[in-house]
Scaffold this motif. Structure first.
Motif, PDB file in Angstrom:
ATOM      1  N   SER A   1      52.857  41.765  39.637  1.00  0.00           N
ATOM      2  CA  SER A   1      51.619  42.116  40.359  1.00  0.00           C
ATOM      3  C   SER A   1      50.566  41.063  40.085  1.00  0.00           C
ATOM      4  N   ALA A   2      50.514  40.601  38.831  1.00  0.00           N
ATOM      5  CA  ALA A   2      49.520  39.590  38.472  1.00  0.00           C
ATOM      6  C   ALA A   2      49.941  38.201  38.937  1.00  0.00           C
TER       7      ALA A   2
ATOM      8  N   PHE B   1      43.131  49.348  27.584  1.00  0.00           N
ATOM      9  CA  PHE B   1      42.932  50.447  28.525  1.00  0.00           C
ATOM     10  C   PHE B   1      41.614  51.172  28.261  1.00  0.00           C
ATOM     11  N   LEU B   2      41.262  51.304  26.970  1.00  0.00           N
ATOM     12  CA  LEU B   2      39.960  51.932  26.663  1.00  0.00           C
ATOM     13  C   LEU B   2      38.837  51.110  27.286  1.00  0.00           C
ATOM     14  N   VAL B   3      38.923  49.791  27.164  1.00  0.00           N
ATOM     15  CA  VAL B   3      37.898  48.944  27.772  1.00  0.00           C
ATOM     16  C   VAL B   3      37.858  49.165  29.279  1.00  0.00           C
ATOM     17  N   MET B   4      39.044  49.221  29.900  1.00  0.00           N
ATOM     18  CA  MET B   4      39.092  49.403  31.351  1.00  0.00           C
ATOM     19  C   MET B   4      38.456  50.725  31.757  1.00  0.00           C
ATOM     20  N   PHE B   5      38.793  51.811  31.022  1.00  0.00           N
ATOM     21  CA  PHE B   5      38.211  53.113  31.365  1.00  0.00           C
ATOM     22  C   PHE B   5      36.701  53.072  31.182  1.00  0.00           C
ATOM     23  N   GLY B   6      36.264  52.445  30.088  1.00  0.00           N
ATOM     24  CA  GLY B   6      34.831  52.367  29.813  1.00  0.00           C
ATOM     25  C   GLY B   6      34.091  51.631  30.913  1.00  0.00           C
TER      26      GLY B   6
ATOM     27  N   LEU C   1      44.142  49.411  40.027  1.00  0.00           N
ATOM     28  CA  LEU C   1      42.960  49.954  39.362  1.00  0.00           C
ATOM     29  C   LEU C   1      42.235  48.856  38.594  1.00  0.00           C
ATOM     30  N   SER C   2      43.007  48.096  37.831  1.00  0.00           N
ATOM     31  CA  SER C   2      42.400  47.067  37.006  1.00  0.00           C
ATOM     32  C   SER C   2      41.716  46.013  37.871  1.00  0.00           C
ATOM     33  N   ARG C   3      42.334  45.690  38.991  1.00  0.00           N
ATOM     34  CA  ARG C   3      41.748  44.693  39.882  1.00  0.00           C
ATOM     35  C   ARG C   3      40.475  45.228  40.536  1.00  0.00           C
ATOM     36  N   SER C   4      40.480  46.544  40.855  1.00  0.00           N
ATOM     37  CA  SER C   4      39.288  47.094  41.502  1.00  0.00           C
ATOM     38  C   SER C   4      38.124  47.160  40.509  1.00  0.00           C
ATOM     39  N   ILE C   5      38.456  47.231  39.202  1.00  0.00           N
ATOM     40  CA  ILE C   5      37.379  47.281  38.203  1.00  0.00           C
ATOM     41  C   ILE C   5      36.953  45.882  37.786  1.00  0.00           C
ATOM     42  N   PHE C   6      37.918  45.003  37.538  1.00  0.00           N
ATOM     43  CA  PHE C   6      37.591  43.676  36.999  1.00  0.00           C
ATOM     44  C   PHE C   6      37.632  42.557  38.031  1.00  0.00           C
TER      45      PHE C   6
ATOM     46  N   HIS D   1      38.580  38.743  37.197  1.00  0.00           N
ATOM     47  CA  HIS D   1      38.113  38.409  35.852  1.00  0.00           C
ATOM     48  C   HIS D   1      39.319  38.285  34.929  1.00  0.00           C
ATOM     49  N   TRP D   2      39.186  37.459  33.880  1.00  0.00           N
ATOM     50  CA  TRP D   2      40.349  37.292  32.999  1.00  0.00           C
ATOM     51  C   TRP D   2      40.793  38.583  32.341  1.00  0.00           C
ATOM     52  N   PHE D   3      39.893  39.572  32.231  1.00  0.00           N
ATOM     53  CA  PHE D   3      40.319  40.804  31.581  1.00  0.00           C
ATOM     54  C   PHE D   3      41.363  41.555  32.407  1.00  0.00           C
ATOM     55  N   TYR D   4      41.365  41.295  33.738  1.00  0.00           N
ATOM     56  CA  TYR D   4      42.439  41.872  34.564  1.00  0.00           C
ATOM     57  C   TYR D   4      43.799  41.439  34.027  1.00  0.00           C
TER      58      TYR D   4
END
Lengths: 608, 608
Positions: free
Chosen positions: B135-136, B181-186, B287-292, B295-298
């Protein structure tokens, strides 16, 4: 299961007495032995035309004088081989002739060259056969390699059945080929004579353009592939009915006559009809199509061409196994190749030949044109060695009429040597270099194998030993590795006690509770055998045992050690996978150790 | 060569004493044992959404109540497993619990279900891990199967090295996953709270559309894949430091808590961000892409997801070999699976597991979505059997506090049974049928293997026999097949004479001249041993020999026949191919015959 399949494919075993009957009448021997030579015309003209046409269309006219030169060469070689048949009535292959007259190493060179050529005959014939089929049916083109492989396997199976049966299968197609080509030449000439077709290139001397010598020599070298296979008859005299030499000579003359005429006819007709090589269609197919169009006889010609090429493949199956058996009997190849299989054929040689040819076919993607450069070098090398050998023979033996024979063989030797040089130089970069390297490599291998067998013979020889008054028996110590105590172990111990008074049972301890249990039982059942417990910190069963065996060896100095392994054999094969293969591992570990004998005493389970 | 490669890849053998030290602290056991469960959230949400989204976009809202239902199910199952750990402090896998309380056959069903699930855990985790990577990095998509296979082989090698080393390699990634994942949820929640993003689907009760019950149940069944892996801790109590049961329970609670929260968070955030499954990209990636964004955190989130999935694969390597070793010790699987390898791990089980998972990966082309339907059936079958077993346990044992435990396990058993029925029915046609057929087939196989081992034990047992005063030795006749006379033959004859007075040498005649020559030499060297000539009309060496052995057997009635084969061993392996493998053929022919012992007396050549 496997033996039954073998019977089905290969027939019942044949007894020794049947060997003498596996002899062929002339017309059948012609079918078996000349197919290689005759089939060469299916590709020789094409190969000769390719370098000429690649230079210029006008250069194609040179195919006529080159073909005449090749026909003359054919006459010289045939005459030379007649001398060989006279002097070697029981079969004078290049290997035998060269070895007898030029020494062992020359014989081995000839042998190596011939072995390579048998493989190439098979590969080239199959490839060309498949190409002629796919010229008629172009949808076969993508499946050429698969088709060729299947053909090799079929011919291999026929040969594993034995030579006479294959001869009767193969006799009709050779004559069918001769017949269909005669019809084609007749119709083609008739069309030209009646003006039904007009010659595109009428033959006129003024039309020869200037072209480099290399191109001419290259075309000549390629065209010489027409001569491949004519040595088959002098190699295979033993296949003829008696008087074998006379029958063989007659057959060889007929073969050379047909070959020469057909080669000249194809070249001539191709030329006057203005045909040039074309990818995806063979020269034979082009000629046949230009004469018959899409008449059904076109397909008859293509079919008969493919058939004779598949027959040519069969010549290799007569020659390769016989030659490797000769080499094996002289201890230059592994001795497994020396013995006749139970169908009176040399099975191992047949399998090896097929395997090598399939590999070549796959590597060269079934393309005749790419296999040809590898081909002619070996053939002409063996021609040259064989003729030179005959020259030496005449000089030494001086049999009646030796001067004439000497001149003929001398001419043959010189001519073929010159041709060999032409072929090796013009085709070196196209692939001939592989053969040039492979031949000395094979000769080296033959010599190393020979040295090994001689050394083994010396080491095993009783020479230098005095026969003893009687054979002194051996003292031995017996070790029985056990994993518990059961009926199989009891049997093994009884066996052990019957062969030595020094028997020790070894138990490898994996956990100490089990050790105690087994020890207690041991006392009840086998107290007279010492029970040795071996620790195994790494949970390996084999390692502590090997260490113990080494210990025993040192303390009993000189005694032989017999390891008796109690095994049980399950009633069905498939159950065996459910049991530890410890016995196998012990056997493998001791295989290369001196002074150890490993014996399995098997307990056969009845129901499980 | 091979042993050296083994050492390089797997390390030096470990001694038995090191086994006790291979125990893990809680935080490390969490990393090893909970990765399977935690990693489930990487695909569970996506699997739940697929049937809903396929029905209608509006139906996606049902993911919220379904996720809550699954979280409740998770609580019930966790509470149930707490009871199991209490009652089975040394490790209560479904196999043991079901076997103890519901009988052997129920235990075998649970065992079969678990074995299948370990394979699927490995295949699904690797497939999902590779999908999250691709995916990445979309250019990896065409290489999914190859990448997955390589990953399995790497993890397999790590496991063949031993459990502690793999735990220390794998501890960091689990915490890395939790952290990312905690960072992503936050960040996701913060974005919604501050209005940086606007919820596409705010949660409102009026928006639930009417949809068929089957779709709801199908989504629920697919989402239940979130629960796969939570049994790992109660199966693996032996990996914990003492007090193992207490540490295991604490670890399990933490694991369930993290799992439940993460699953709910992902489902909720996916929903409010309006994300629906999309081919070529996983739900986590969406989800991660929609949040980040990009960004490298993705890439950190994707990397940690892939890592924990590869860790989950490792859970199978803890479970599968241990369970098959248990089954093998109880004689339901081949005994080769029972023993620890020299690195204190169950090597055969590890290899079998890897092989099966690679095959699944290849068949299903590495697609998680197609593997999932096979997955949950076995998991919930083993849950149900395990909980039912606990119910029986409480009813029978009535330990203090049994009523509460009974209620909890009863609730667990009923709930998981209902879920099992839902999964098996809604996913039957998608692939669950294979598992439904495979489980009884495996149980049948286990029983047949067991019956075989029992029967072998009975046949080999000494029960019913009286211990003899002493072991009676055996009378035997010795047959020495020879092909000539040399030093190896002399050794074999000396050996033969040392074990029996009735020794006969057999010579298979292939041509009569050689026979005469050998006979003459025989008289000089070994006149005391009778020289028997066997005719061989079919040139087979083996057949006349077997016939002679049968003859001897009949005339000596009852004597054991020992066949002593003189062999020579060349000094180098590769020379061995130059010699006839007659000894091997004789051995193979006699393998399944009773009352024959085959012994090779080897003459070791020194230089050849």
């Amino acid at each position: 299961m496997l033996p039954r399949l073998k019977r089905l494919l290969l027939g019942e075993p044949l007894s020794n007495q049947m060997e003498a009957h596996e002899k062929l009448p002339k017309w059948m021997a012609l079918a078996v032995l000349s197919s290689d030579a005759l089939s060469s015309i299916a590709y020789a003209t094409e190969e000769m035309l390719i370098p000429l046409a690649a230079f210029s269309m006008a250069a194609v006219i040179y195919s006529i004088p080159i073909a005449i030169a090749i026909a003359l060469l054919l006459i010289i070689v045939t005459m030379s081989y007649k001398q060989t048949i006279d002097r070697y009535p029981s079969g004078g292959g290049a290997y035998i002739v060269a070895k007898d007259n030029l020494g062992t190493q020359a014989g081995l060179v000839a042998g190596a060259a011939l072995l390579i050529d048998y493989v190439l005959t098979l590969a080239v014939s199959i490839a060309a056969g498949v190409e002629n089929l796919s010229s008629a049916f172009p949808y076969l083109i993508p499946h050429k390699v698969a088709l060729g492989t299947v053909m090799i396997i079929i011919i291999m199976l026929l040969n594993l059945r034995g030579v006479k049966e294959s001869a009767s299968i193969f006799a009709i197609p050779t004559y069918f080929f001769i017949f269909s080509f005669l019809v084609m030449f007749g119709v083609g000439t008739w069309q030209l004579a009646t003006g039904a077709t007009v010659a595109v290139h009428p033959i006129q001397h003024e039309t020869y353009p200037t072209i480099p010598l290399f191109i001419l020599l290259h075309a000549f070298a390629s065209g010489c592939s027409a001569l491949t296979g004519i040595e088959a008859i002098s190699n295979g005299i033993t296949l003829f009915r008696s008087p074998a030499p006379r029958n063989a000579k007659l057959t060889m003359f007929w073969m050379s006559f047909i070959l020469g005429c057909f080669f000249l006819c194809i070249t001539l007709l191709s030329h006057v009809n203005g045909l040039v090589p074309k990818s995806g269609e063979t020269a034979v197919s082009l000629l046949s199509r230009s004469i018959f169009g899409n008449h059904w006889f076109y397909f008859v010609v293509q079919g008969s061409t493919a058939l004779i090429l598949f027959l040519a493949a069969n010549t290799s199956y007569a020659g390769f196994p016989r030659l490797s058996s000769l080499l094996a009997k002289d201890r230059y190849m592994p001795r497994q190749l020396a013995s006749l299989g139970d169908r009176l054929v040399f099975s191992n040689g047949i399998l090896g030949l097929s395997f090598a040819a399939i590999i070549l076919l796959v590597i060269y993607k079934g393309q005749t044109h790419h296999l040809i450069p590898l081909y002619a070098v070996g053939v002409f090398l063996s021609f040259t060695l064989s003729q030179s050998g005959m020259v030496m023979h005449h000089l030494r033996e001086r049999e009646p009429g030796w001067v004439t024979s000497l001149i003929i063989n001398g001419l043959g030797a010189v001519t073929t040597a010159v041709v060999l040089a032409v072929i090796a130089s013009t085709k070196f970069l196209d692939g001939a270099w592989m053969v040039v390297l492979l031949i000395p490599a094979l000769v080296l291998l033959f010599n190393r194998i020979h040295a090994h067998y001689l050394a083994v013979g010396r080491e095993l020889s009783l020479g230098g030993m005095r026969p003893p008054g009687s054979l002194t028996p051996i003292k031995h110590t017996v070790i029985v590795p056990i994993s518990g105590i059961h009926r199989g172990v009891i049997d093994a111990l009884r066996y052990a006690l019957s062969i030595s008074s020094d028997v020790r049972a070894c138990y490898v301890e994996l956990d100490s509770d089990s050790t105690e249990r087994v020890k207690a039982e041991w006392h009840r059942w086998a107290h007279e055998v010492p029970f040795v417990v071996l620790k195994s910190p790494y949970r390996s069963v084999i390692r502590p045992l090997l260490e113990y065996i080494d210990d025993v060896e040192q303390t009993t100095h000189g005694d032989l050690i017999t390891v008796i392994i109690p095994e049980f054999v399950t009633s069905k094969w498939r159950y065996q996978v459910l049991h530890n293969q410890t016995a196998f591992l012990i056997r493998a570990a001791l295989l290369f150790k001196r002074g150890k004998v490993v014996t399995s005493v098997r307990y056969h389970l009845r129901n499980t």
